[in-house]
Design a protein around this motif. Structure first.
Motif, PDB file in Angstrom:
ATOM      1  N   ALA A  25       0.708  -1.189   0.004  1.00 32.25           N
ATOM      2  CA  ALA A  25      -0.007  -0.066  -0.041  1.00 32.25           C
ATOM      3  C   ALA A  25       0.883   1.204   0.078  1.00 32.25           C
ATOM      4  O   ALA A  25       2.126   1.238   0.183  1.00 32.25           O
ATOM      5  CB  ALA A  25      -0.928  -0.074   1.220  1.00 32.25           C
ATOM      6  N   ASP A  26       0.173   2.483  -0.341  1.00 36.35           N
ATOM      7  CA  ASP A  26       0.819   3.694  -0.310  1.00 36.35           C
ATOM      8  C   ASP A  26       1.175   4.094   1.187  1.00 36.35           C
ATOM      9  O   ASP A  26       0.434   3.693   2.022  1.00 36.35           O
ATOM     10  CB  ASP A  26       0.160   4.524  -1.070  1.00 36.35           C
ATOM     11  CG  ASP A  26      -0.125   4.675  -2.470  1.00 36.35           C
ATOM     12  OD1 ASP A  26       0.883   4.028  -2.942  1.00 36.35           O
ATOM     13  OD2 ASP A  26      -0.971   4.907  -3.001  1.00 36.35           O
ATOM     14  N   ALA A 101       0.891   2.895   4.931  1.00 36.92           N
ATOM     15  CA  ALA A 101      -0.140   3.533   5.870  1.00 36.92           C
ATOM     16  C   ALA A 101      -0.851   2.553   6.659  1.00 36.92           C
ATOM     17  O   ALA A 101      -1.045   2.635   7.890  1.00 36.92           O
ATOM     18  CB  ALA A 101      -0.893   4.423   5.347  1.00 36.92           C
ATOM     19  N   PRO A 102      -1.385   1.514   6.137  1.00 39.81           N
ATOM     20  CA  PRO A 102      -1.983   0.425   6.837  1.00 39.81           C
ATOM     21  C   PRO A 102      -1.185  -0.284   7.977  1.00 39.81           C
ATOM     22  O   PRO A 102      -1.577  -0.469   9.211  1.00 39.81           O
ATOM     23  CB  PRO A 102      -2.398  -0.976   5.921  1.00 39.81           C
ATOM     24  CG  PRO A 102      -2.464  -0.043   4.628  1.00 39.81           C
ATOM     25  CD  PRO A 102      -1.403   1.077   4.555  1.00 39.81           C
ATOM     26  N   ILE A 103       0.184  -0.448   7.822  1.00 42.61           N
ATOM     27  CA  ILE A 103       0.863  -1.177   8.857  1.00 42.61           C
ATOM     28  C   ILE A 103       1.253  -0.163   9.659  1.00 42.61           C
ATOM     29  O   ILE A 103       1.291  -0.508  10.989  1.00 42.61           O
ATOM     30  CB  ILE A 103       2.190  -1.790   8.061  1.00 42.61           C
ATOM     31  CG1 ILE A 103       1.846  -2.957   6.976  1.00 42.61           C
ATOM     32  CG2 ILE A 103       3.095  -2.026   8.879  1.00 42.61           C
ATOM     33  CD1 ILE A 103       2.903  -3.365   6.381  1.00 42.61           C
ATOM     34  N   LEU A 104       1.482   1.012   9.331  1.00 44.41           N
ATOM     35  CA  LEU A 104       1.971   2.273  10.338  1.00 44.41           C
ATOM     36  C   LEU A 104       0.657   2.379  11.353  1.00 44.41           C
ATOM     37  O   LEU A 104       0.674   2.586  12.391  1.00 44.41           O
ATOM     38  CB  LEU A 104       2.334   3.468   9.862  1.00 44.41           C
ATOM     39  CG  LEU A 104       2.368   4.587  10.619  1.00 44.41           C
ATOM     40  CD1 LEU A 104       3.536   4.499  11.377  1.00 44.41           C
ATOM     41  CD2 LEU A 104       2.745   5.831   9.673  1.00 44.41           C
ATOM     42  N   LYS A 105      -0.579   2.427  10.915  1.00 37.05           N
ATOM     43  CA  LYS A 105      -1.881   2.757  11.451  1.00 37.05           C
ATOM     44  C   LYS A 105      -1.686   1.729  12.428  1.00 37.05           C
ATOM     45  O   LYS A 105      -2.240   1.674  13.628  1.00 37.05           O
ATOM     46  CB  LYS A 105      -3.083   3.038  10.482  1.00 37.05           C
ATOM     47  CG  LYS A 105      -3.058   4.452  10.037  1.00 37.05           C
ATOM     48  CD  LYS A 105      -4.103   4.603   9.145  1.00 37.05           C
ATOM     49  CE  LYS A 105      -4.095   6.027   8.357  1.00 37.05           C
ATOM     50  NZ  LYS A 105      -5.388   5.787   7.361  1.00 37.05           N
ATOM     51  N   ARG A 106      -1.860   0.452  12.184  1.00 39.96           N
ATOM     52  CA  ARG A 106      -2.066  -0.732  12.766  1.00 39.96           C
ATOM     53  C   ARG A 106      -1.055  -0.809  13.852  1.00 39.96           C
ATOM     54  O   ARG A 106      -1.451  -1.166  15.169  1.00 39.96           O
ATOM     55  CB  ARG A 106      -1.799  -2.291  12.172  1.00 39.96           C
ATOM     56  CG  ARG A 106      -2.149  -3.571  12.809  1.00 39.96           C
ATOM     57  CD  ARG A 106      -3.585  -3.652  13.505  1.00 39.96           C
ATOM     58  NE  ARG A 106      -3.653  -4.660  14.072  1.00 39.96           N
ATOM     59  CZ  ARG A 106      -4.096  -5.923  13.700  1.00 39.96           C
ATOM     60  NH1 ARG A 106      -4.110  -6.076  12.381  1.00 39.96           N
ATOM     61  NH2 ARG A 106      -4.326  -7.128  14.352  1.00 39.96           N
ATOM     62  N   LEU A 107       0.233  -0.426  13.855  1.00 35.05           N
ATOM     63  CA  LEU A 107       1.317  -0.423  14.718  1.00 35.05           C
ATOM     64  C   LEU A 107       0.636   0.496  15.791  1.00 35.05           C
ATOM     65  O   LEU A 107       0.640   0.352  17.050  1.00 35.05           O
ATOM     66  CB  LEU A 107       2.594  -0.012  14.329  1.00 35.05           C
ATOM     67  CG  LEU A 107       3.746   0.280  14.952  1.00 35.05           C
ATOM     68  CD1 LEU A 107       3.782  -1.022  16.180  1.00 35.05           C
ATOM     69  CD2 LEU A 107       5.105   0.785  14.486  1.00 35.05           C
ATOM     70  N   LEU A 108       0.264   1.780  15.503  1.00 38.45           N
ATOM     71  CA  LEU A 108       0.246   2.878  16.547  1.00 38.45           C
ATOM     72  C   LEU A 108      -1.321   2.585  17.332  1.00 38.45           C
ATOM     73  O   LEU A 108      -1.545   2.734  18.465  1.00 38.45           O
ATOM     74  CB  LEU A 108      -0.170   4.137  15.725  1.00 38.45           C
ATOM     75  CG  LEU A 108       0.951   4.855  14.982  1.00 38.45           C
ATOM     76  CD1 LEU A 108       0.522   6.343  14.257  1.00 38.45           C
ATOM     77  CD2 LEU A 108       2.003   5.306  16.174  1.00 38.45           C
ATOM     78  N   LEU A 205       1.765  -7.089  14.062  1.00 39.63           N
ATOM     79  CA  LEU A 205       2.198  -6.418  13.041  1.00 39.63           C
ATOM     80  C   LEU A 205       2.092  -7.875  11.939  1.00 39.63           C
ATOM     81  O   LEU A 205       1.989  -7.602  10.751  1.00 39.63           O
ATOM     82  CB  LEU A 205       3.664  -6.210  13.173  1.00 39.63           C
ATOM     83  CG  LEU A 205       3.579  -4.899  13.717  1.00 39.63           C
ATOM     84  CD1 LEU A 205       5.199  -4.409  13.803  1.00 39.63           C
ATOM     85  CD2 LEU A 205       3.107  -3.604  12.982  1.00 39.63           C
ATOM     86  N   ALA A 206       2.619  -8.925  12.200  1.00 37.61           N
ATOM     87  CA  ALA A 206       2.467  -9.867  11.513  1.00 37.61           C
ATOM     88  C   ALA A 206       1.083 -10.417  10.842  1.00 37.61           C
ATOM     89  O   ALA A 206       1.006 -10.693   9.601  1.00 37.61           O
ATOM     90  CB  ALA A 206       3.107 -11.462  12.099  1.00 37.61           C
ATOM     91  N   GLY A 212      -3.827  -7.899   6.053  1.00 37.29           N
ATOM     92  CA  GLY A 212      -4.161  -6.678   6.010  1.00 37.29           C
ATOM     93  C   GLY A 212      -4.171  -6.165   4.451  1.00 37.29           C
ATOM     94  O   GLY A 212      -3.569  -6.801   3.490  1.00 37.29           O
ATOM     95  N   THR A 213      -5.014  -5.128   4.063  1.00 36.01           N
ATOM     96  CA  THR A 213      -5.059  -4.757   2.652  1.00 36.01           C
ATOM     97  C   THR A 213      -5.145  -3.352   2.953  1.00 36.01           C
ATOM     98  O   THR A 213      -5.186  -2.669   3.802  1.00 36.01           O
ATOM     99  CB  THR A 213      -6.407  -5.015   2.111  1.00 36.01           C
ATOM    100  OG1 THR A 213      -7.754  -4.667   2.614  1.00 36.01           O
ATOM    101  CG2 THR A 213      -6.664  -6.528   1.672  1.00 36.01           C
ATOM    102  N   GLY A 214      -4.890  -2.341   1.827  1.00 37.09           N
ATOM    103  CA  GLY A 214      -4.746  -1.020   1.868  1.00 37.09           C
ATOM    104  C   GLY A 214      -4.817  -0.432   0.295  1.00 37.09           C
ATOM    105  O   GLY A 214      -5.234  -1.338  -0.663  1.00 37.09           O
TER     106      GLY A 214
END
Length: 249
Positions: A25-26, A101-108, A205-206, A212-214
């Motif tokens: 994802a972007d 962005a999806p990975i960053l948002k999940r982490l936060l 995260l895994a 996850g998708t984005g």
């Protein structure tokens, strides 16, 4: 002469947004994501010096540092945990500016959900816990060696573990790495995590990596009809074919 009249003009980009795996994802606007997180969670946000933003949990034992003008492939984020507000950090993660962005948002989101205190030493049990979502999604592990990798059947993304750093509780080396790209030494984006990073955090995260998708922006080259017509008009006409005349003797 305009681009459309030039026979060698570059093709115009055709842009479309499509649903992709989270790791493709972007990145979106990381600064806006951080500001939204700080506002929603009520974490203290400060800027010092002028190019660095700090977002701090009320306990002051979990802190985020964000570099406002970092290179896309350099570490932009540092997330660190401490036993007390004045102790040395117990574990930390870094993220590059192109992290999706999806990975960053999940982490936060995960950071805000629990009290992430000191973590246990890496063991076979914590490794199995952290990688279970990937194995359930048919990601393949590499044979044992210093570096262990888990990769999907298709896609240039991986979760890696430095077994040397994992077995040394005092090691200052990076133990875990999540990265994407064809070149593992120059990834498109990367998340690095130190020894003692909580297995539960890595597991979440895994899960995002595996399921996850984005949205991703896909660009392809296209050439307009007008340009093709005008380019064809510049070609010389074909010679006419008249009746053949036998050579004179």
């Amino acid at each position: 002469m305009t681009d459309s009249e030039h026979p060698n003009a570059d093709p115009e980009p055709d842009t479309r947004v499509e649903t992709v795996p989270a790791y493709n994802a972007d990145p979106g606007d990381h600064r806006a994501i951080l500001d939204e997180f700080a506002t929603e969670q009520g974490w203290d946000k400060r800027t010092w010096p002028h190019d660095t933003t700090h977002v701090i949990h009320a306990s002051q034992t979990l802190r985020i540092q964000f570099l406002n003008n970092a290179d896309p492939r350099e570490d932009t984020w540092t997330i660190a945990a401490y036993d007390t507000p004045v102790s040395d950090r117990t574990w930390h993660l870094t993220l590059t500016a192109d992290t999706p962005a999806p990975i960053l948002k999940r982490l936060l989101t995960v950071l805000a959900e629990e009290d992430w205190g000191p973590a246990d030493f890496i063991t076979d049990k914590t490794i199995a816990q952290a990688t279970r979502p990937l194995l359930d999604a048919a990601w393949q592990p590499t044979p044992p060696g210093r570096w262990l990798h888990w990769k999907p059947l298709h896609g240039n993304v991986r979760l890696s573990l430095d077994a040397f750093a994992a077995r040394d509780p005092d090691s200052t080396l990076i133990a875990w790495t999540i990265s994407a790209g064809a070149n593992i030494n120059q990834p498109d984006w990367a998340i690095n995590a130190s020894n003692h990073t909580p297995a539960d955090l890595l597991t979440r995260l895994a899960e995002e990596l595996a399921h996850g998708t984005g949205t991703g922006t896909h660009r392809t080259a296209r050439r307009s009809t007008q340009r093709i017509t005008q380019t064809a008009a510049t070609l010389p006409p074909k010679p006419s074919r008249g009746p053949s005349t036998p050579p004179r003797r």
